[in-house]
Design an enzyme around this catalytic site. Structure first.
Site, PDB file in Angstrom:
ATOM      1  N   SER A 177       0.833  -1.199   0.000  1.00 23.18           N
ATOM      2  CA  SER A 177       0.000   0.000   0.000  1.00 23.18           C
ATOM      3  C   SER A 177       0.874   1.257   0.000  1.00 23.18           C
ATOM      4  CB  SER A 177      -0.945  -0.040   1.210  1.00 23.18           C
ATOM      5  OG  SER A 177      -1.972   0.904   1.089  1.00 23.18           O
ATOM      6  N   ASP A 202      -0.531  -4.782  -3.598  1.00 29.27           N
ATOM      7  CA  ASP A 202      -1.899  -4.246  -3.631  1.00 29.27           C
ATOM      8  C   ASP A 202      -1.991  -2.725  -3.635  1.00 29.27           C
ATOM      9  OD1 ASP A 202      -4.521  -5.215  -3.954  1.00 29.27           O
ATOM     10  OD2 ASP A 202      -5.036  -4.549  -1.936  1.00 29.27           O
ATOM     11  N   HIS A 329      -7.002  -6.597   1.642  1.00 32.45           N
ATOM     12  CA  HIS A 329      -5.968  -5.646   1.223  1.00 32.45           C
ATOM     13  C   HIS A 329      -4.584  -6.032   1.746  1.00 32.45           C
ATOM     14  CE1 HIS A 329      -4.021  -1.986   0.087  1.00 32.45           C
ATOM     15  NE2 HIS A 329      -3.966  -1.487   1.308  1.00 32.45           N
TER      16      HIS A 329
END
Length: 372
Positions: A177, A202, A329
């Protein structure tokens, strides 16, 4: 017709008549006799008990940056192979990679960093999460890669410089992220001479930019205070941010800080106060990712759609992409074994050794000197 008086009475009938059943008559099988025993009931406080980092990492340490008051906390695992340097997402901590570390360390060294304003790291300005261009010295020399410690990119380079001086081992940057954005920016600078690989977890520019308008609402709607650490762990799992209870029990405690005034726990990272930096994390990320001069792997949760730049890049074979199913996530937390296997396969496939890419039959000068 057989005389009904010769039939044996049922136990219930004998019991009702005041006569006990003969000892040689076994108890009739129950319709539920094949049903397995239920596991003991686990109360919420027991199910979400915090776990120690030491069960997954070999060592924790503080890296003090010379010439500043910045101290970055790291976790280390493994003693051989290249260094898999892990950067967590916003609001997480280095312990986000704990469960993966216990497997990756079998074939590589793993270092997980707590960013400024996260975990156990403390800096002169914990709210400066900028990632904009701030390198005033463009050089390939590892000792002159940065001129201050005020950005996330510089923080990473400062920690690497302090840990390894001018002789860094082969490094594979892994970022999740926000950490993925930092990893891409560092790689795109082309100032880390021992960088051997880049793994982004991700984060895609198009999706990330589109979600920024919702971030403040998401942050304000989350639970802000917890009476106990166990409650915070339970909230992270039941709320869907993490799907692996064991990983949550390891990583969530490090994302909290005790609020003496309220006598409760609160989020350590004050992300809602860093909005001015969010766009800089992701703007132009796809181009920077493709321009990084090392082998690249993009891991996505579910069926996240690539933007146009990445779609063209993938068609041209500029990077490898893997869509990891049945995860949220935080891929490295939800399916740590799968994540570790993907990282190790990437290292193996690209022949990344402790000193860089290893080509069979060719020895590096340093190796020849050691043998002589």
């Amino acid at each position: 017709m057989e005389n009904s008086s010769n039939l044996t009475s049922l136990p219930e009938e004998e019991s009702q008549n005041g006569v006990s059943a003969p000892a040689n008559i076994s108890k009739l099988p129950s319709a539920f006799s094949a049903k397995p025993d239920r596991p003991p009931i686990q109360f919420s406080s027991q199910k979400y008990v915090p776990l120690e980092w030491s069960s997954y990492f070999d060592q924790e340490d503080d890296v003090s940056i010379p010439g500043s008051d910045n101290v970055f906390h790291i976790y280390k695992a493994g003693t051989e192979g290249p260094v898999v340097f892990c950067l967590h997402g916003g609001g997480y901590s280095g312990l986000s990679f704990a469960l993966s570390a216990s497997k990756i360390k079998e074939k590589a060294r793993l270092v997980a960093l707590d960013f400024r304003g996260h975990g156990k790291s403390f800096t002169e300005n914990d709210l400066d999460l900028s990632i904009e261009e701030s390198f005033s010295i463009a050089t390939s020399s590892f000792s002159k890669m940065f001129n201050n410690n005020q950005t996330l990119c510089n923080d990473v380079l400062a920690v690497l410089k302090t840990m390894y001086a001018d002789s860094p081992p082969a490094i594979v940057l892994v970022g999740h992220s926000m950490g993925g954005s930092v990893a891409v920016h560092v790689a795109a600078k082309k100032v880390l001479p021992s960088l051997a690989g880049l793994i982004v977890v991700d984060v895609v520019e198009g999706t990330a930019m589109a979600s920024l308008i919702h971030m403040q609402k998401i942050l304000s709607n989350r639970v802000q205070h917890f009476s106990t650490i166990e409650k915070a762990i339970e909230w992270s799992v039941k709320g869907g941010s993490l799907r692996n209870i064991e990983s949550a029990c390891v990583s969530i405690p490090s994302t909290l800080i005790y609020d003496d005034s309220r006598k409760c726990y609160a989020h350590r990272a004050r992300l809602e106060e860093t909005e001015q930096y969010w766009r800089g994390w992701y703007e132009g990320l796809s181009e920077k990712f493709l321009s990084s001069p090392v082998p690249k792997l993009l891991l996505l949760a579910g069926t996240d759609r690539l933007d146009r730049t990445l779609t063209i890049g993938q068609m041209q074979g500029k990077f490898q992409m893997v869509v990891v199913r049945h995860t949220g996530h935080a891929i490295q937390e939800d399916v740590p074994d799968d994540f570790a296997n993907l990282v190790l396969n990437f290292v193996s496939r690209n022949r990344i050794g402790p000193h860089g890419v290893e080509i069979p039959g060719i020895r590096r000068p340093s190796q020849q000197k050691m043998e002589n």
